[in-house]
Structures are given as structure tokens and as C-alpha cells.
Design an enzyme around this catalytic site. Structure first.
Site, PDB file in Angstrom:
ATOM      1  N   ARG A  34       0.829  -1.206   0.000  1.00 52.09           N
ATOM      2  CA  ARG A  34       0.000   0.000   0.000  1.00 52.09           C
ATOM      3  C   ARG A  34       0.868   1.262   0.000  1.00 52.09           C
ATOM      4  O   ARG A  34       1.896   1.310   0.687  1.00 52.09           O
ATOM      5  CB  ARG A  34      -0.951   0.005   1.200  1.00 52.09           C
ATOM      6  CG  ARG A  34      -1.903  -1.167   1.122  1.00 52.09           C
ATOM      7  CD  ARG A  34      -3.118  -1.101   2.000  1.00 52.09           C
ATOM      8  NE  ARG A  34      -3.783  -2.396   1.931  1.00 52.09           N
ATOM      9  CZ  ARG A  34      -4.565  -2.807   0.936  1.00 52.09           C
ATOM     10  NH1 ARG A  34      -4.832  -1.989  -0.072  1.00 52.09           N
ATOM     11  NH2 ARG A  34      -5.094  -4.023   0.930  1.00 52.09           N
ATOM     12  N   ASP A  35       0.419   2.245  -0.787  1.00 50.85           N
ATOM     13  CA  ASP A  35       1.141   3.515  -0.851  1.00 50.85           C
ATOM     14  C   ASP A  35       1.057   4.212   0.507  1.00 50.85           C
ATOM     15  O   ASP A  35       0.002   4.244   1.154  1.00 50.85           O
ATOM     16  CB  ASP A  35       0.537   4.402  -1.957  1.00 50.85           C
ATOM     17  CG  ASP A  35       1.462   5.535  -2.333  1.00 50.85           C
ATOM     18  OD1 ASP A  35       1.997   5.516  -3.452  1.00 50.85           O
ATOM     19  OD2 ASP A  35       1.653   6.463  -1.498  1.00 50.85           O
ATOM     20  N   ILE A  36       2.153   4.808   0.922  1.00 53.90           N
ATOM     21  CA  ILE A  36       2.207   5.462   2.239  1.00 53.90           C
ATOM     22  C   ILE A  36       1.377   6.747   2.265  1.00 53.90           C
ATOM     23  O   ILE A  36       0.938   7.174   3.338  1.00 53.90           O
ATOM     24  CB  ILE A  36       3.689   5.725   2.616  1.00 53.90           C
ATOM     25  CG1 ILE A  36       3.866   5.838   4.110  1.00 53.90           C
ATOM     26  CG2 ILE A  36       4.236   6.948   1.894  1.00 53.90           C
ATOM     27  CD1 ILE A  36       5.310   5.748   4.563  1.00 53.90           C
ATOM     28  N   GLU A 101       8.881   9.937  -8.623  1.00 51.82           N
ATOM     29  CA  GLU A 101       9.559  10.262  -7.361  1.00 51.82           C
ATOM     30  C   GLU A 101      10.557   9.165  -6.974  1.00 51.82           C
ATOM     31  O   GLU A 101      11.662   9.460  -6.503  1.00 51.82           O
ATOM     32  CB  GLU A 101       8.483  10.424  -6.274  1.00 51.82           C
ATOM     33  CG  GLU A 101       9.006  10.640  -4.865  1.00 51.82           C
ATOM     34  CD  GLU A 101       7.893  10.559  -3.819  1.00 51.82           C
ATOM     35  OE1 GLU A 101       6.708  10.774  -4.157  1.00 51.82           O
ATOM     36  OE2 GLU A 101       8.219  10.252  -2.667  1.00 51.82           O
ATOM     37  N   VAL A 102      10.168   7.927  -7.156  1.00 46.23           N
ATOM     38  CA  VAL A 102      11.013   6.807  -6.733  1.00 46.23           C
ATOM     39  C   VAL A 102      11.515   6.068  -7.982  1.00 46.23           C
ATOM     40  O   VAL A 102      10.715   5.532  -8.753  1.00 46.23           O
ATOM     41  CB  VAL A 102      10.229   5.839  -5.821  1.00 46.23           C
ATOM     42  CG1 VAL A 102      11.135   4.693  -5.373  1.00 46.23           C
ATOM     43  CG2 VAL A 102       9.647   6.573  -4.622  1.00 46.23           C
ATOM     44  N   HIS A 106       7.353   1.071 -10.670  1.00 45.56           N
ATOM     45  CA  HIS A 106       6.134   0.733  -9.926  1.00 45.56           C
ATOM     46  C   HIS A 106       4.948   1.129 -10.757  1.00 45.56           C
ATOM     47  O   HIS A 106       4.987   2.133 -11.471  1.00 45.56           O
ATOM     48  CB  HIS A 106       6.099   1.430  -8.561  1.00 45.56           C
ATOM     49  CG  HIS A 106       6.389   2.899  -8.600  1.00 45.56           C
ATOM     50  ND1 HIS A 106       7.664   3.400  -8.781  1.00 45.56           N
ATOM     51  CD2 HIS A 106       5.581   3.969  -8.492  1.00 45.56           C
ATOM     52  CE1 HIS A 106       7.619   4.723  -8.770  1.00 45.56           C
ATOM     53  NE2 HIS A 106       6.363   5.098  -8.614  1.00 45.56           N
ATOM     54  N   HIS A 108       1.004   2.211 -10.048  1.00 47.47           N
ATOM     55  CA  HIS A 108       0.007   2.564  -9.045  1.00 47.47           C
ATOM     56  C   HIS A 108      -1.310   1.927  -9.481  1.00 47.47           C
ATOM     57  O   HIS A 108      -1.715   2.090 -10.641  1.00 47.47           O
ATOM     58  CB  HIS A 108      -0.217   4.078  -9.008  1.00 47.47           C
ATOM     59  CG  HIS A 108       0.984   4.904  -8.674  1.00 47.47           C
ATOM     60  ND1 HIS A 108       1.134   5.550  -7.465  1.00 47.47           N
ATOM     61  CD2 HIS A 108       2.077   5.243  -9.407  1.00 47.47           C
ATOM     62  CE1 HIS A 108       2.269   6.237  -7.466  1.00 47.47           C
ATOM     63  NE2 HIS A 108       2.861   6.072  -8.636  1.00 47.47           N
TER      64      HIS A 108
HETATM   65  P1  5GP Z   1       5.929   8.154  -8.203  1.00 45.83           P
HETATM   66  O1  5GP Z   1       5.720   9.630  -8.139  1.00 45.83           O
HETATM   67  O2  5GP Z   1       7.385   7.770  -8.209  1.00 45.83           O
HETATM   68  O3  5GP Z   1       5.144   7.520  -9.328  1.00 45.83           O
HETATM   69  O4  5GP Z   1       5.264   7.560  -6.906  1.00 45.83           O
HETATM   70  C1  5GP Z   1       5.969   7.172  -5.779  1.00 45.83           C
HETATM   71  C2  5GP Z   1       4.965   6.759  -4.730  1.00 45.83           C
HETATM   72  O5  5GP Z   1       5.661   6.118  -3.685  1.00 45.83           O
HETATM   73  C3  5GP Z   1       4.194   7.919  -4.117  1.00 45.83           C
HETATM   74  O6  5GP Z   1       2.799   7.726  -4.323  1.00 45.83           O
HETATM   75  C4  5GP Z   1       4.577   7.867  -2.638  1.00 45.83           C
HETATM   76  O7  5GP Z   1       3.505   8.161  -1.784  1.00 45.83           O
HETATM   77  C5  5GP Z   1       5.046   6.438  -2.474  1.00 45.83           C
HETATM   78  N1  5GP Z   1       6.046   6.264  -1.435  1.00 45.83           N
HETATM   79  C6  5GP Z   1       7.165   7.028  -1.237  1.00 45.83           C
HETATM   80  N2  5GP Z   1       7.868   6.544  -0.198  1.00 45.83           N
HETATM   81  C7  5GP Z   1       7.189   5.455   0.249  1.00 45.83           C
HETATM   82  C8  5GP Z   1       7.425   4.531   1.314  1.00 45.83           C
HETATM   83  O8  5GP Z   1       8.408   4.614   2.051  1.00 45.83           O
HETATM   84  N3  5GP Z   1       6.509   3.540   1.478  1.00 45.83           N
HETATM   85  C9  5GP Z   1       5.408   3.415   0.669  1.00 45.83           C
HETATM   86  N4  5GP Z   1       4.562   2.405   0.928  1.00 45.83           N
HETATM   87  N5  5GP Z   1       5.156   4.271  -0.328  1.00 45.83           N
HETATM   88  C10 5GP Z   1       6.034   5.275  -0.533  1.00 45.83           C
END
Ligand code: 5GP
Length: 122
Positions: A34-36, A101-102, A106, A108
Site C-alpha cells: 500500500r502507498d504510504i 519520485e522513486v 512501480h 500505481h
Molecule cells: P511516483 O511519483 O514515483 O510515481 O510515486 C511514488 C509513490 O511512492 C508515491 O505515491 C509515494 O507516496 C510512495 N512512497 C514514497 N515513499 C514510500 C514509502 O516509504 N513507502 C510506501 N509504501 N510508499 C512510498
């Protein structure tokens, strides 16, 4: 494009067990959790265990077994979370303009409310 993978990214740390996560599904090659910061009542992230930066990296370089496992894991999470009943959205952001961001692939899976139009100019 040849991507270089940063093994200090947060999802790499989750995969190594250095940071806890709320796991939804784990398979041989994939992990769903689950997303944080959930953006919808259902907000699950599905990642491959392999070191892939984003979707095209994975699609071009992962093994058939990884691709099969990952694709099925996404389907299984959709089934487990019951998202097909009212609809859902899959998103995979990549790179700077994709606002990733990461830097570990991934998708969503978002569901549980009306998600609005896919993109708004901003
Ligand atoms: P992006 O913008 O890279 O597509 O999305 C990264 C997602 O990772 C964001 O929705 C953010 O809330 C989630 N996220 C960032 N750090 C963590 C974490 O430590 N744990 C979890 N479960 N989600 C994270």
C-alpha cells in the site's frame, strides 16, 4: 535508453527489508504494497523485485519469467482488491517530466472513488 539504477532508492530498501511496508501480495519476482500517502481508498504499488528503473527499462530488459510474474501480480492485486467492479486506474510515472519520485519501476493501482480525467494541463 540505458538506465542506471540507484540501489539506495526507497523501494530498493523496502525490497531488502530495511524499511517496513504494508504488503498486499508477494510473488517470486514481484511485491505489492500500500502507498504510504494514498491518493484514493485503494492505492497499491506493484514493483518487480529486479533492479528496473521504469516501465520501458523493465519491458525491454526483464526476463520473460519476470514479465509474466509482474503482469500476473498486477492482475491478482486487481482481483484481490475488487477494483474491476467500479473501475480503476493504472499509472506508471517515468523520469523527470513523468514526475517519477522513486526510481524503481512501480505501477500505481488506484480505485475506490471517481478519479477524474487522466491529465489536466498544469
Ligand atoms: P511516483 O511519483 O514515483 O510515481 O510515486 C511514488 C509513490 O511512492 C508515491 O505515491 C509515494 O507516496 C510512495 N512512497 C514514497 N515513499 C514510500 C514509502 O516509504 N513507502 C510506501 N509504501 N510508499 C512510498
Amino acid at each position: 535508453m540505458a538506465y542506471s539504477y540507484d540501489d539506495q532508492n526507497i523501494f530498493a530498501k523496502i525490497l531488502r527489508g530495511e524499511i517496513p511496508n504494508d504488503t498486499v501480495l508477494e510473488t517470486e519476482h514481484s511485491l505489492a504494497f500500500r502507498d504510504i500517502r494514498p491518493q484514493a481508498p485503494t492505492h497499491v504499488l506493484v514493483i518487480p523485485k529486479g533492479a528496473y528503473v521504469c516501465y520501458d527499462d523493465f519491458a525491454l530488459n526483464a526476463s520473460d519469467a519476470e514479465i509474466l510474474d509482474y503482469t500476473r501480480a498486477i492482475g491478482k492485486v486487481c482481483e484481490m482488491e475488487g477494483v474491476a467492479a467500479n473501475g480503476f486506474r493504472l499509472i506508471s510515472n517515468a523520469g523527470e517530466e513523468g514526475v517519477q519520485e522513486v526510481p524503481h519501476l512501480h505501477v500505481h493501482i488506484l480505485a475506490g472513488r471517481s478519479l477524474g480525467r487522466m491529465l489536466e494541463r498544469g
